[in-house]
Design a protein around this motif. Structure first.
Motif: not given
Length: 205
Positions: A18-22, A46-47, A151-161, A171-179
Motif C-alpha cells: 500500500g505504501l508503494a502505491a501511495s 507514517a514514517r 504529500p511526500r514533502r512538506i515545507e512550512a513556516t510556523l506561526p512563530d517563524g 504513509a498509509e491513509a486511512p491507517a488500517t494497521t494501528l493497534g
C-alpha cells in the motif's frame, strides 16, 4: 538527534504494498479529487524525517506519527533501544512519556502545549491538515510536494517563524494497521512528573 529507524517491535507497522502505491510518482499539481480525498482521510500513519529550525529549538529526527480524526494524535521519536519519546494527544489531554528517563509530561492538547513540548505551535487538528495537504491559515507559509495520493514533502513556516520540513518516507491513509491502544494514555506508572522545558530538553538533546 538520533537518526536510527524504529526497531521491528514498534507500535507502527506499515504495509509495503500500500505504501508503494501511495508514495510513487510525485505530481507537481495533484488533481482536485486527490487533494480532496487526502483532506478527508479519517486516519493516517507514517514514517517521517523531520527538521525543525526555530528560535528555541533546532532538531532533525525520524518520527513515527499517526492520527485519527477529529483530534487523536500520536508520535514517537525512536532511539537505539526503543522509543525516546511517546507523545499522545487524545481529546483535551496531552501526555509525553520518556521511557528511558522514567519521566512524564502532561498538559492540554492545544497549540500552546505542543509548542512548549515540541517546538511546533500547532493544535493536533492543524498537524493533521499540514500532513494531508491543506495547511492551516495560521501558518506563515506552506508548500507540499505530492505523491500519487498524499504529500511526500512538506515545507512550512510556523506561526512563530520556525521552519518545519517534513519528508514522508512511508504513509498509509486511512491507517488500517494501528493497534487498539495507539491513542490511549501511554503507560507511565511510577514515572516522575516533569515540566515542558525539561521534557523538550530530553528529546532534543
Amino acid at each position: 538527534m538520533s537518526r536510527r529507524r524504529a526497531n521491528s517491535s514498534s507500535w507502527l507497522l506499515l504495509g509495503a504494498a500500500g505504501l508503494a502505491a501511495s508514495c510513487s510518482a510525485p505530481l507537481a499539481i495533484p488533481p482536485a479529487p486527490v487533494v480532496q480525498r487526502a483532506r478527508e482521510v479519517p486516519s493516517y500513519s507514517a514514517r517521517l524525517r523531520v527538521s525543525l529550525k526555530g528560535k528555541d529549538v533546532r532538531a532533525r529526527t525520524p518520527v513515527l506519527l499517526a492520527f485519527r480524526r477529529p483530534g487523536d494524535l500520536r508520535l514517537e521519536i525512536p532511539g537505539p533501544a526503543g522509543a525516546r519519546l511517546i507523545a499522545v494527544a487524545q481529546g483535551e489531554r496531552l501526555w509525553a512519556v520518556f521511557p528511558a528517563e522514567r519521566a512524564v509530561y502532561s498538559g492540554q492538547a492545544r497549540a500552546e502545549d505542543l509548542e512548549s513540548l515540541l517546538g511546533v505551535g500547532l493544535a493536533p487538528a492543524e498537524v493533521m491538515d499540514v500532513l494531508t495537504g491543506s495547511g492551516t491559515p495560521r501558518l506563515r507559509a506552506y508548500r507540499a510536494g505530492w505523491g500519487a495520493e498524499l504529500p511526500r514533502r512538506i515545507e512550512a513556516t510556523l506561526p512563530d517563524g520556525a521552519r518545519l520540513s517534513v519528508t514522508v518516507e512511508d504513509a498509509e491513509a486511512p491507517a488500517t494497521t494501528l493497534g487498539a491502544t495507539a491513542f490511549q494514555e501511554p503507560p507511565h506508572e511510577g514515572y516522575r512528573a516533569i515540566a515542558a522545558d525539561e521534557a523538550r530538553s530530553l528529546w532534543s538533546r
